[in-house]
Structures are given as C-alpha cells and as structure tokens.
Design a protein around this motif. Structure first.
Motif, PDB file in Angstrom:
ATOM      1  N   GLN A  69     -23.361   7.188  21.270  1.00 31.69           N
ATOM      2  CA  GLN A  69     -21.929   7.551  21.239  1.00 31.69           C
ATOM      3  C   GLN A  69     -21.628   8.474  20.063  1.00 31.69           C
ATOM      4  OE1 GLN A  69     -20.324   3.637  21.216  1.00 31.69           O
ATOM      5  NE2 GLN A  69     -20.234   3.497  23.452  1.00 31.69           N
ATOM      6  N   ASN A  70     -22.183   8.131  18.919  1.00 27.55           N
ATOM      7  CA  ASN A  70     -21.964   8.934  17.707  1.00 27.55           C
ATOM      8  C   ASN A  70     -22.441  10.374  17.922  1.00 27.55           C
ATOM      9  OD1 ASN A  70     -21.604   9.653  14.966  1.00 27.55           O
ATOM     10  ND2 ASN A  70     -23.724   9.114  14.525  1.00 27.55           N
ATOM     11  N   LEU A  71     -23.628  10.518  18.542  1.00 28.67           N
ATOM     12  CA  LEU A  71     -24.199  11.854  18.740  1.00 28.67           C
ATOM     13  C   LEU A  71     -23.399  12.650  19.761  1.00 28.67           C
ATOM     14  CD1 LEU A  71     -27.889  10.694  18.512  1.00 28.67           C
ATOM     15  CD2 LEU A  71     -26.844  12.405  17.004  1.00 28.67           C
ATOM     16  N   ILE A  72     -22.872  11.969  20.778  1.00 31.26           N
ATOM     17  CA  ILE A  72     -22.011  12.664  21.749  1.00 31.26           C
ATOM     18  C   ILE A  72     -20.743  13.148  21.040  1.00 31.26           C
ATOM     19  CG2 ILE A  72     -20.423  12.218  23.697  1.00 31.26           C
ATOM     20  CD1 ILE A  72     -23.137  12.789  24.744  1.00 31.26           C
ATOM     21  N   ASN A 120     -43.598  19.512   7.955  1.00 31.62           N
ATOM     22  CA  ASN A 120     -43.879  20.802   7.309  1.00 31.62           C
ATOM     23  C   ASN A 120     -44.125  21.898   8.338  1.00 31.62           C
ATOM     24  OD1 ASN A 120     -43.526  19.882   4.714  1.00 31.62           O
ATOM     25  ND2 ASN A 120     -45.671  19.286   4.453  1.00 31.62           N
ATOM     26  N   ARG A 121     -44.811  21.565   9.440  1.00 31.34           N
ATOM     27  CA  ARG A 121     -45.026  22.557  10.512  1.00 31.34           C
ATOM     28  C   ARG A 121     -43.682  22.996  11.104  1.00 31.34           C
ATOM     29  NH1 ARG A 121     -49.373  19.892  14.522  1.00 31.34           N
ATOM     30  NH2 ARG A 121     -48.738  21.644  15.840  1.00 31.34           N
ATOM     31  N   ILE A 122     -42.788  22.040  11.292  1.00 28.00           N
ATOM     32  CA  ILE A 122     -41.470  22.357  11.875  1.00 28.00           C
ATOM     33  C   ILE A 122     -40.661  23.235  10.920  1.00 28.00           C
ATOM     34  CG2 ILE A 122     -39.253  21.330  12.565  1.00 28.00           C
ATOM     35  CD1 ILE A 122     -41.527  20.939  14.637  1.00 28.00           C
ATOM     36  N   ARG A 123     -40.689  22.903   9.631  1.00 25.18           N
ATOM     37  CA  ARG A 123     -39.945  23.709   8.642  1.00 25.18           C
ATOM     38  C   ARG A 123     -40.490  25.130   8.620  1.00 25.18           C
ATOM     39  NH1 ARG A 123     -40.807  18.651   5.009  1.00 25.18           N
ATOM     40  NH2 ARG A 123     -38.996  17.410   5.603  1.00 25.18           N
ATOM     41  N   LYS A 124     -41.804  25.245   8.722  1.00 21.52           N
ATOM     42  CA  LYS A 124     -42.434  26.567   8.744  1.00 21.52           C
ATOM     43  C   LYS A 124     -42.003  27.351   9.981  1.00 21.52           C
ATOM     44  CE  LYS A 124     -46.967  28.350   7.658  1.00 21.52           C
ATOM     45  NZ  LYS A 124     -48.379  28.104   7.783  1.00 21.52           N
ATOM     46  N   ALA A 125     -41.770  26.631  11.074  1.00 22.21           N
ATOM     47  CA  ALA A 125     -41.325  27.283  12.317  1.00 22.21           C
ATOM     48  C   ALA A 125     -39.854  27.696  12.237  1.00 22.21           C
ATOM     49  CB  ALA A 125     -41.559  26.355  13.507  1.00 22.21           C
ATOM     50  N   GLY A 126     -39.139  27.193  11.225  1.00 19.92           N
ATOM     51  CA  GLY A 126     -37.766  27.670  11.012  1.00 19.92           C
ATOM     52  C   GLY A 126     -36.673  26.658  11.274  1.00 19.92           C
ATOM     53  N   ALA A 127     -37.010  25.378  11.408  1.00 19.72           N
ATOM     54  CA  ALA A 127     -35.963  24.372  11.674  1.00 19.72           C
ATOM     55  C   ALA A 127     -35.975  23.302  10.578  1.00 19.72           C
ATOM     56  CB  ALA A 127     -36.195  23.722  13.036  1.00 19.72           C
ATOM     57  N   ALA A 128     -34.804  22.687  10.377  1.00 17.97           N
ATOM     58  CA  ALA A 128     -34.722  21.571   9.424  1.00 17.97           C
ATOM     59  C   ALA A 128     -35.414  20.358  10.036  1.00 17.97           C
ATOM     60  CB  ALA A 128     -33.260  21.251   9.136  1.00 17.97           C
ATOM     61  N   ALA A 129     -36.109  19.591   9.203  1.00 12.96           N
ATOM     62  CA  ALA A 129     -36.829  18.416   9.700  1.00 12.96           C
ATOM     63  C   ALA A 129     -36.795  17.288   8.685  1.00 12.96           C
ATOM     64  CB  ALA A 129     -38.284  18.783   9.997  1.00 12.96           C
ATOM     65  N   VAL A 130     -36.783  16.073   9.206  1.00 14.67           N
ATOM     66  CA  VAL A 130     -36.916  14.880   8.376  1.00 14.67           C
ATOM     67  C   VAL A 130     -38.149  14.134   8.866  1.00 14.67           C
ATOM     68  CG1 VAL A 130     -35.943  12.565   8.036  1.00 14.67           C
ATOM     69  CG2 VAL A 130     -34.506  14.563   7.714  1.00 14.67           C
ATOM     70  N   GLN A 131     -38.992  13.716   7.932  1.00 11.81           N
ATOM     71  CA  GLN A 131     -40.209  12.995   8.313  1.00 11.81           C
ATOM     72  C   GLN A 131     -40.010  11.493   8.098  1.00 11.81           C
ATOM     73  OE1 GLN A 131     -43.564  14.427   9.266  1.00 11.81           O
ATOM     74  NE2 GLN A 131     -43.654  12.295   9.966  1.00 11.81           N
ATOM     75  N   ILE A 132     -40.247  10.731   9.139  1.00 10.48           N
ATOM     76  CA  ILE A 132     -40.269   9.268   9.010  1.00 10.48           C
ATOM     77  C   ILE A 132     -41.724   8.828   9.087  1.00 10.48           C
ATOM     78  CG2 ILE A 132     -39.575   7.058  10.023  1.00 10.48           C
ATOM     79  CD1 ILE A 132     -37.175   8.520  11.281  1.00 10.48           C
ATOM     80  N   ALA A 148     -32.034   9.031   9.644  1.00 11.14           N
ATOM     81  CA  ALA A 148     -32.474  10.434   9.642  1.00 11.14           C
ATOM     82  C   ALA A 148     -31.309  11.373   9.978  1.00 11.14           C
ATOM     83  CB  ALA A 148     -33.615  10.624  10.632  1.00 11.14           C
ATOM     84  N   VAL A 149     -30.433  10.949  10.881  1.00 11.68           N
ATOM     85  CA  VAL A 149     -29.258  11.774  11.229  1.00 11.68           C
ATOM     86  C   VAL A 149     -28.335  11.907  10.020  1.00 11.68           C
ATOM     87  CG1 VAL A 149     -27.138  11.809  12.630  1.00 11.68           C
ATOM     88  CG2 VAL A 149     -29.348  11.366  13.724  1.00 11.68           C
ATOM     89  N   ASP A 150     -28.209  10.833   9.243  1.00 16.89           N
ATOM     90  CA  ASP A 150     -27.386  10.891   8.021  1.00 16.89           C
ATOM     91  C   ASP A 150     -27.914  11.939   7.052  1.00 16.89           C
ATOM     92  OD1 ASP A 150     -25.648   8.984   8.818  1.00 16.89           O
ATOM     93  OD2 ASP A 150     -26.529   7.350   7.646  1.00 16.89           O
ATOM     94  N   ILE A 151     -29.235  12.092   7.004  1.00 17.83           N
ATOM     95  CA  ILE A 151     -29.829  13.078   6.093  1.00 17.83           C
ATOM     96  C   ILE A 151     -29.701  14.495   6.665  1.00 17.83           C
ATOM     97  CG2 ILE A 151     -32.018  13.862   5.070  1.00 17.83           C
ATOM     98  CD1 ILE A 151     -32.847  10.872   4.967  1.00 17.83           C
ATOM     99  N   LEU A 152     -30.011  14.639   7.961  1.00 20.02           N
ATOM    100  CA  LEU A 152     -30.031  15.980   8.578  1.00 20.02           C
ATOM    101  C   LEU A 152     -28.633  16.562   8.774  1.00 20.02           C
ATOM    102  CD1 LEU A 152     -32.731  15.866  11.410  1.00 20.02           C
ATOM    103  CD2 LEU A 152     -32.675  17.445   9.475  1.00 20.02           C
ATOM    104  N   LYS A 153     -27.678  15.683   9.101  1.00 19.27           N
ATOM    105  CA  LYS A 153     -26.303  16.113   9.398  1.00 19.27           C
ATOM    106  C   LYS A 153     -26.258  17.267  10.404  1.00 19.27           C
ATOM    107  CE  LYS A 153     -24.368  14.599   4.986  1.00 19.27           C
ATOM    108  NZ  LYS A 153     -25.523  13.757   4.658  1.00 19.27           N
TER     109      LYS A 153
END
Ligand code: GTP
Ligand code: ZN
Ligand code: ZN
Length: 266
Positions: A69-72, A120-132, A148-153
C-alpha cells in the motif's frame, strides 16, 4: 523450510554494512492435530513446532501488505526478482538500467548472504542501490524491504527492483509487498526446474528464460520447459531473453510498461 532450518531466526542481517535490528517472531503454541484413521485407531499429536512457522509468515504477510500500500501511495512500481544463484538477475538489471535509465528512475534493493558486489555493479550501471546481507538467511523478508525503502527514498514514478537472495525455495514463501513477481530461469539449469520447484513458479507473474544465446551449445528442451511452467501456473507470462545479447529485452520492457499502466493509481 526456513523456520525449520533456522535461517529466519537470524540476527546477522546487515543493510549497507550496518546491523539491521529486526522483529523477533514470538512462537504462539498452536496445536497441530494429526489424525490417524483406521478401524481401531484414532489419536492426536500436539503441540508441534509448526506454530513458529505460522506466526512468522503471518507477521511477514502483515508487513508486506503495508509495504504494498505504501509503495502504491508513493507511485513506486516494485518488482521482486527470484532465481537460483547465477541465473542472471544482476546482469538483467544492468542491461535494463542502461536501456531504461533515461526514461525511468530505476532503483535496486540487492539481497545476498554476503558482499556488496551486486550493489556495486548496479551503482556502476547508473542506478541507486542498497545492499542487504542476510548472513545465514536465504531470502529477503518484508521488514528488510521497508528498511531499504527508507534509505533509498524512491521518487514518484520510480521502478524499484528487488533482487532476492539466489534460491528457488524459501523466497517463494515470503511476500515482500511487491507488485509483481518475476522468476528468472537460465537454460543452463535444465528444463525441469518448474516442476521440481513448483511454488516459486506458481506464485510468479512473469518467467524470464535467460541465457538464450547458449541454446546451440546445450541440450535444453525449451518446449518442455514452457509446458512444465504452464502446468504449474497456467496464467504465467513467459519471455525468452539473453542478458548477454539483448535478445527478448524489447518484450521485457513492453511487459514492464503494460504492468506499470495496470497498477492502481493513488
Ligand atoms: N552467456 C550468458 N551469460 C549470462 C547471461 N546472463 C548472465 N550471464 C552470466 O552469468 C553469470 C551470473 O550472472 P549474475 O547476473 O551475476 O547472476 P545472479 O542471478 O545475479 O547471481 P546471484 O546474485 O549470485 O544469485 C555472470 O557471469 C553473467 O555474466 C546471458 O544471458 N548469457
Ligand atoms: Zn530458508
Ligand atoms: Zn546477483
């Protein structure tokens, strides 16, 4: 399954290198009745340890519902990517980010037992990422997604990809609150996986059959694989792709666009 193997009990989860303090499931004694019926024999066995499993999954489902619901409300389309280790989840995301990054804000939540390599691969590809890092855990859970959503916003209109821990078993049981589930099967794994691990295929919206560039070199029966997948999930959409060559990616992007359009608006 997780509550038996103990992996859901872990206190080792880290998010971007910091310990994630998590809820502890409380075991409520629930009686499991096993009935033996025969002409002269009837009795019950109770209680059994199924209580912890029930409680843990119920708690996770409640958090997942809240996440969805929050993400919608935030206008963030969230996809849970599941596969065995090495099927190509990160490679698919790298190519997707390169192709769609100028049209959509793509963000990624990476789940692995250890290392920050995928983030790190995702960040290199150009997107924000959080690693769990789940430590001894073999899947992500809904509270990890929320943290993770709280961090990425992620901003309104973002595509949020969640790369689950490589595993065809436990991730099937844990709803994260995603809007769509995508299973990736690479053709090096064999065509029989949908019937050997039916739960993960049963719960998916889309199956990506990856590494199609290797087909000439393998004895992989594509028709049998598709039939097996349709047997466990008749409504499953199936696309054949290669993250190496880009084959099939136009259809993957069309599917993403159509599903994004069909999401309820808040
Ligand atoms: N030939 C070929 N190799 C691929 C393809 N997709 C991925 N690979 C390779 O397969 C290996 C595993 O790919 P990853 O993207 O790391 O797989 P993953 O599912 O993210 O792996 P885990 O995060 O460890 O579960 C890498 O060496 C990739 O380059 C493909 O379509 N064709
Ligand atoms: Zn497990
Ligand atoms: Zn990966």
């Amino acid at each position: 399954m997780c509550t038996v193997c103990g992996c859901s009990d872990n206190t080792q989860t880290q998010i971007d290198g910091n310990t994630l303090f998590r809820y502890q499931a409380q075991a409520l004694p629930i009686k499991l009745k096993q009935q033996h019926h025969s002409a002269d024999h009837y009795h019950e066995h109770s209680p059994e340890k199924i209580s912890l499993e029930h409680d843990l999954l119920a708690k996770n489902d409640g958090l997942a519902k809240h996440n969805r619901q929050n993400l919608i409300q935030r206008g963030v389309f969230t996809l849970n990517l599941l596969s065995s280790p090495g099927a190509g989840k990160t490679r698919i995301l790298e190519r997707t980010i390169a192709d769609l990054g100028s049209r959509f804000c793509c963000q990624v939540i990476e789940g692995d037992q250890a290392t920050e390599q995928d983030a790190n691969r995702i960040r290199k590809a150009g997107a924000a990422a959080v690693q769990i890092n789940t430590g001894n855990g073999c899947h992500l859970e809904a509270d990890m997604l929320a943290s993770a959503v709280d961090i990425l916003k992620p901003p309104q209109g973002a595509l949020l990809f969640v790369e689950n821990v490589g595993n065809l078993v436990c991730p099937a049981l844990f709803d994260l609150g995603e809007h769509r589930r995508v299973v990736i099967l690479s053709i090096t794994e064999g065509e029989d996986k949908p019937i050997k691990y039916p739960y993960i295929f049963h719960g998916a919206d889309l199956l990506l059959i990856n590494k199609m560039d290797l087909l000439p070199h393998l004895e992989f029966d594509l028709d049998a694989c598709i039939n097996y997948a349709k047997t466990v999930n008749p409504s499953l959409t199936i696309l054949c792709i290669s993250a190496q060559s880009g084959e099939g990616f136009a259809a993957w992007y069309q599917w993403l666009a159509a599903e994004l359009k069909s999401l309820p608006k808040q």
